[in-house]
Scaffold this active site. Structure first.
Site, PDB file in Angstrom:
ATOM      1  N   ASP A  67       3.671   2.720 -47.289  1.00 46.95           N
ATOM      2  CA  ASP A  67       4.401   3.742 -46.520  1.00 46.95           C
ATOM      3  C   ASP A  67       3.721   5.097 -46.634  1.00 46.95           C
ATOM      4  OD1 ASP A  67       5.006   4.011 -49.206  1.00 46.95           O
ATOM      5  OD2 ASP A  67       7.152   3.734 -48.974  1.00 46.95           O
ATOM      6  N   ASN A 135      18.606   3.031 -54.833  1.00 45.77           N
ATOM      7  CA  ASN A 135      19.578   2.432 -53.913  1.00 45.77           C
ATOM      8  C   ASN A 135      19.125   1.057 -53.425  1.00 45.77           C
ATOM      9  OD1 ASN A 135      17.507   3.141 -52.227  1.00 45.77           O
ATOM     10  ND2 ASN A 135      18.694   4.497 -50.904  1.00 45.77           N
ATOM     11  N   HIS A 137      16.093   0.305 -52.296  1.00 46.89           N
ATOM     12  CA  HIS A 137      15.086   0.283 -51.227  1.00 46.89           C
ATOM     13  C   HIS A 137      13.747  -0.238 -51.722  1.00 46.89           C
ATOM     14  CE1 HIS A 137      13.932   4.724 -52.154  1.00 46.89           C
ATOM     15  NE2 HIS A 137      12.818   4.056 -52.292  1.00 46.89           N
ATOM     16  N   GLU A 142      15.402   1.781 -46.351  1.00 53.55           N
ATOM     17  CA  GLU A 142      16.671   2.217 -46.925  1.00 53.55           C
ATOM     18  C   GLU A 142      17.770   1.196 -46.587  1.00 53.55           C
ATOM     19  OE1 GLU A 142      16.518   4.557 -48.952  1.00 53.55           O
ATOM     20  OE2 GLU A 142      15.707   6.433 -48.191  1.00 53.55           O
TER      21      GLU A 142
HETATM   22  C1  GLP Z   1       9.543   5.778 -53.049  1.00 52.01           C
HETATM   23  C2  GLP Z   1       8.498   4.801 -52.534  1.00 52.01           C
HETATM   24  C3  GLP Z   1       8.757   3.395 -53.029  1.00 52.01           C
HETATM   25  C4  GLP Z   1       8.995   3.409 -54.526  1.00 52.01           C
HETATM   26  C5  GLP Z   1      10.215   4.260 -54.828  1.00 52.01           C
HETATM   27  C6  GLP Z   1      10.525   4.338 -56.302  1.00 52.01           C
HETATM   28  O1  GLP Z   1      10.660   5.791 -52.277  1.00 52.01           O
HETATM   29  N1  GLP Z   1       8.437   4.793 -51.104  1.00 52.01           N
HETATM   30  O2  GLP Z   1       7.663   2.557 -52.694  1.00 52.01           O
HETATM   31  O3  GLP Z   1       9.189   2.109 -54.998  1.00 52.01           O
HETATM   32  O4  GLP Z   1       9.963   5.568 -54.371  1.00 52.01           O
HETATM   33  O5  GLP Z   1       9.741   5.351 -56.889  1.00 52.01           O
HETATM   34  P1  GLP Z   1       9.552   5.554 -58.432  1.00 52.01           P
HETATM   35  O6  GLP Z   1       8.595   4.483 -58.854  1.00 52.01           O
HETATM   36  O7  GLP Z   1       8.948   6.936 -58.569  1.00 52.01           O
HETATM   37  O8  GLP Z   1      10.865   5.430 -59.068  1.00 52.01           O
END
Ligand code: GLP
Length: 241
Positions: A67, A135, A137, A142
């Site tokens: 993404d 959440n 995702h 989302e």
């Molecule tokens: C973002 C990214 C996800 C990732 C998520 C969790 O939203 N788009 O790919 O898994 O954050 O991030 P973190 O690893 O910093 O908790």
């Protein structure tokens, strides 16, 4: 889904990097699906160490990231593209020509078609690395009324904005992103999801023990035949077993 609970995020990073190194040694031009966020950083550190120790080469590896933010220049320090340069690509011998990224500033429909075609032309993703949002995702899918399929432009939820705003100091955090859809992610041959810390415990429980529902996008992983989930004790703390 196979679940492994390891003592901490460093141990998980080393275990996941070892699996990825095995995949690269077995198929030097393998196609990796890569993730951003704090969670995969120990894995990228371990991959960089393996490269520096001469244990693996990324010269022929191809990659596609999950993404990217919209309405943010690719070169901005908070773009996911910049994140990957800093955390992995600049530390290994990855060929920039082999790096696939969604363009958050392109027309979303055309960009989605381009990305799906590029992944297909590469032979599909061999191993997809994933984190999980608080959440539930995955990538930037989302909670929604239906599972997404191909890549699309998404409005980020307040939960995601709250979790990631701390990284933005000079510009406000973008409110939109472009993300691979759940259907496209599930086309990877093998998926490795990492979750660490107490803030992920509820999402992990919903992903593994809850129903398959687009309200918890990560629950779709239950339908894939080859998923490995790495957890630390805090992320696993709400699981029944
Ligand atoms: C973002 C990214 C996800 C990732 C998520 C969790 O939203 N788009 O790919 O898994 O954050 O991030 P973190 O690893 O910093 O908790």
């Amino acid at each position: 889904m196979k679940v492994q609970i390891l003592e901490n995020k460093t141990a998980i990073g080393e275990a996941v990097a070892a699996l990825l190194c095995d995949a690269i040694r077995e198929k030097p031009d393998c196609v990796l699906g890569l993730a951003t966020g704090a969670t995969p950083v120990p894995t990228y550190d371990a991959l960089a160490a393996a490269y520096q120790a001469g244990k693996v080469s990324f010269r022929r590896v191809r990659s596609f990231n999950l993404d990217e933010y919209c309405d943010l220049p690719k070169t901005h320090k908070n773009s996911f593209y910049s994140f990957m340069q800093v955390q992995l690509f600049s530390r290994v011998d990855m060929d920039p020509a082999n790096v696939g990224f969604l363009d958050g500033n392109a027309d979303p429909a055309a960009e989605s078609a381009r990305y799906t075609a590029a992944i297909e032309a590469a032979g599909g993703i061999d191993v997809q690395l994933l984190g999980i949002g608080r959440n539930g995702h995955i990538a930037f899918n989302e909670p929604a009324d239906a599972f997404s399929q191909e890549s699309f432009r998404v409005a980020l939820t307040e939960s995601t904005i709250a979790a990631n705003s701390c990284y933005f100091d000079d510009v406000p955090m973008p409110r939109f992103a472009i993300t691979m859809g759940v259907g496209l992610i599930l086309r990877a041959k093998r998926l490795i999801l990492i979750a660490t810390g107490e803030s992920k415990a509820a999402a992990v429980k919903a992903m593994l023990e809850g129903p398959v529902t687009p309200q918890c996008p990560a629950s779709a992983l239950q339908t894939h035949p080859d998923v490995l989930v790495f957890l630390d004790p805090a992320a696993a703390s709400l699981l029944k077993q």
